[in-house]
Design a protein around this motif. Structure first.
Motif, PDB file in Angstrom:
ATOM      1  N   ALA A  43      14.633 -13.697  59.193  1.00  0.00           N
ATOM      2  CA  ALA A  43      14.675 -14.827  60.133  1.00  0.00           C
ATOM      3  C   ALA A  43      14.762 -16.156  59.394  1.00  0.00           C
ATOM      4  N   GLY A  44      14.166 -16.259  58.231  1.00  0.00           N
ATOM      5  CA  GLY A  44      14.209 -17.497  57.459  1.00  0.00           C
ATOM      6  C   GLY A  44      15.577 -17.834  56.924  1.00  0.00           C
ATOM      7  N   ASN A  45      16.451 -16.865  56.803  1.00  0.00           N
ATOM      8  CA  ASN A  45      17.795 -17.119  56.290  1.00  0.00           C
ATOM      9  C   ASN A  45      18.579 -18.074  57.174  1.00  0.00           C
ATOM     10  N   ALA A  46      18.358 -18.006  58.475  1.00  0.00           N
ATOM     11  CA  ALA A  46      19.080 -18.877  59.394  1.00  0.00           C
ATOM     12  C   ALA A  46      18.588 -20.318  59.304  1.00  0.00           C
ATOM     13  N   MET A  47      17.432 -20.519  58.734  1.00  0.00           N
ATOM     14  CA  MET A  47      16.881 -21.862  58.610  1.00  0.00           C
ATOM     15  C   MET A  47      17.041 -22.410  57.188  1.00  0.00           C
ATOM     16  N   SER A  48      17.981 -21.875  56.448  1.00  0.00           N
ATOM     17  CA  SER A  48      18.137 -22.238  55.041  1.00  0.00           C
ATOM     18  C   SER A  48      18.515 -23.702  54.836  1.00  0.00           C
ATOM     19  N   GLU A  49      19.163 -24.313  55.818  1.00  0.00           N
ATOM     20  CA  GLU A  49      19.557 -25.715  55.657  1.00  0.00           C
ATOM     21  C   GLU A  49      18.355 -26.661  55.648  1.00  0.00           C
ATOM     22  N   ASP A  50      17.210 -26.218  56.163  1.00  0.00           N
ATOM     23  CA  ASP A  50      16.008 -27.051  56.180  1.00  0.00           C
ATOM     24  C   ASP A  50      15.190 -26.960  54.896  1.00  0.00           C
ATOM     25  N   LEU A  51      15.522 -26.019  54.031  1.00  0.00           N
ATOM     26  CA  LEU A  51      14.744 -25.807  52.816  1.00  0.00           C
ATOM     27  C   LEU A  51      15.237 -26.701  51.686  1.00  0.00           C
ATOM     28  N   LYS A  52      14.303 -27.154  50.851  1.00  0.00           N
ATOM     29  CA  LYS A  52      14.684 -27.982  49.704  1.00  0.00           C
ATOM     30  C   LYS A  52      15.441 -27.167  48.674  1.00  0.00           C
ATOM     31  N   ALA A 118      12.696 -12.969  70.630  1.00  0.00           N
ATOM     32  CA  ALA A 118      13.709 -13.484  71.554  1.00  0.00           C
ATOM     33  C   ALA A 118      14.004 -14.959  71.289  1.00  0.00           C
ATOM     34  N   LEU A 119      12.959 -15.767  71.165  1.00  0.00           N
ATOM     35  CA  LEU A 119      13.164 -17.194  70.906  1.00  0.00           C
ATOM     36  C   LEU A 119      13.792 -17.435  69.542  1.00  0.00           C
ATOM     37  N   GLY A 120      13.389 -16.643  68.560  1.00  0.00           N
ATOM     38  CA  GLY A 120      13.985 -16.770  67.229  1.00  0.00           C
ATOM     39  C   GLY A 120      15.469 -16.478  67.250  1.00  0.00           C
ATOM     40  N   GLY A 121      15.869 -15.468  68.006  1.00  0.00           N
ATOM     41  CA  GLY A 121      17.288 -15.148  68.122  1.00  0.00           C
ATOM     42  C   GLY A 121      18.078 -16.260  68.784  1.00  0.00           C
ATOM     43  N   ILE A 122      17.495 -16.855  69.809  1.00  0.00           N
ATOM     44  CA  ILE A 122      18.168 -17.957  70.503  1.00  0.00           C
ATOM     45  C   ILE A 122      18.311 -19.172  69.588  1.00  0.00           C
ATOM     46  N   LEU A 123      17.249 -19.518  68.881  1.00  0.00           N
ATOM     47  CA  LEU A 123      17.281 -20.693  68.010  1.00  0.00           C
ATOM     48  C   LEU A 123      18.152 -20.475  66.773  1.00  0.00           C
ATOM     49  N   ARG A 124      18.112 -19.269  66.223  1.00  0.00           N
ATOM     50  CA  ARG A 124      18.910 -18.993  65.021  1.00  0.00           C
ATOM     51  C   ARG A 124      20.406 -18.982  65.296  1.00  0.00           C
ATOM     52  N   SER A 125      20.797 -18.535  66.464  1.00  0.00           N
ATOM     53  CA  SER A 125      22.229 -18.408  66.747  1.00  0.00           C
ATOM     54  C   SER A 125      22.936 -19.759  66.681  1.00  0.00           C
ATOM     55  N   SER A 126      22.330 -20.808  67.204  1.00  0.00           N
ATOM     56  CA  SER A 126      22.970 -22.123  67.158  1.00  0.00           C
ATOM     57  C   SER A 126      23.043 -22.653  65.724  1.00  0.00           C
ATOM     58  N   ILE A 128      23.242 -20.818  62.979  1.00  0.00           N
ATOM     59  CA  ILE A 128      24.257 -20.041  62.272  1.00  0.00           C
ATOM     60  C   ILE A 128      25.650 -20.522  62.659  1.00  0.00           C
ATOM     61  N   LEU A 129      25.874 -20.769  63.939  1.00  0.00           N
ATOM     62  CA  LEU A 129      27.169 -21.280  64.399  1.00  0.00           C
ATOM     63  C   LEU A 129      27.472 -22.633  63.763  1.00  0.00           C
ATOM     64  N   LYS A 130      26.473 -23.489  63.645  1.00  0.00           N
ATOM     65  CA  LYS A 130      26.647 -24.808  63.023  1.00  0.00           C
ATOM     66  C   LYS A 130      27.069 -24.671  61.561  1.00  0.00           C
ATOM     67  N   VAL A 131      26.385 -23.819  60.817  1.00  0.00           N
ATOM     68  CA  VAL A 131      26.697 -23.636  59.392  1.00  0.00           C
ATOM     69  C   VAL A 131      28.071 -22.995  59.218  1.00  0.00           C
ATOM     70  N   ILE A 132      28.433 -22.077  60.102  1.00  0.00           N
ATOM     71  CA  ILE A 132      29.766 -21.464  60.041  1.00  0.00           C
ATOM     72  C   ILE A 132      30.844 -22.521  60.237  1.00  0.00           C
TER      73      ILE A 132
END
Length: 140
Positions: A43-52, A118-126, A128-132
């Motif tokens: 799950a943390g992979n989708a939030m990679s843009e927030d990491l230093k 469920a919430l993680g899937g909803i939040l991660r999808s947007s 991932i689409l942004k980074v793509i």
């Protein structure tokens, strides 16, 4: 988990058979039981843009989550093997709620896991689409 570990059991076995040949379970069944618990580790992979430092943080976080999950699931498996007889496992699918010290904690844990997934899937999808789109992974 704490409520389950502190609870009492009406299913306590007379003898413990850790490596019994009376019935075997296929690897497919074991995989089907434990796979849903392992899907949240990435799950943390989708939030990679927030990491230093995502090159360091993602592998460390993923491996740490796998290690903690492994310890918890092995501990639960050993606890169940020592505290629940095989007939209880076969006939009563709600034995964890019955043996828990506080049944509501088990229900809350189940609902917490469902809703966070469920919430993680909803939040991660947007994300991932942004980074793509930023990285132009899919080009016309």
């Amino acid at each position: 988990m704490i409520s389950v570990f502190l609870g009492t059991s009406e299913y306590t076995p007379e003898t413990v058979h850790l490596f019994s040949d009376e019935t075997s379970v296929s690897l497919d069944v074991v995989f089907a039981l434990f796979f849903p618990a392992l899907t949240g580790f990435t799950a943390g992979n989708a939030m990679s843009e927030d990491l230093k430092n995502s090159k360091k943080s993602i592998p460390l976080g993923t491996l740490s989550a796998i290690g903690v999950g492994l310890v918890i699931y092995l501990g639960l498996a050993v606890f169940i093997a020592l505290n629940v007889n095989s007939e209880g496992l076969k006939t009563d699918y709600n034995f964890l709620m019955k043996m828990a010290l506080f049944t509501l904690a088990v229900v809350a844990g189940i609902w917490g896991a469902i809703l966070s997934s469920a919430l993680g899937g909803i939040l991660r999808s947007s994300r991932i689409l942004k980074v793509i789109s930023i990285n132009k992974v899919i080009i016309d």
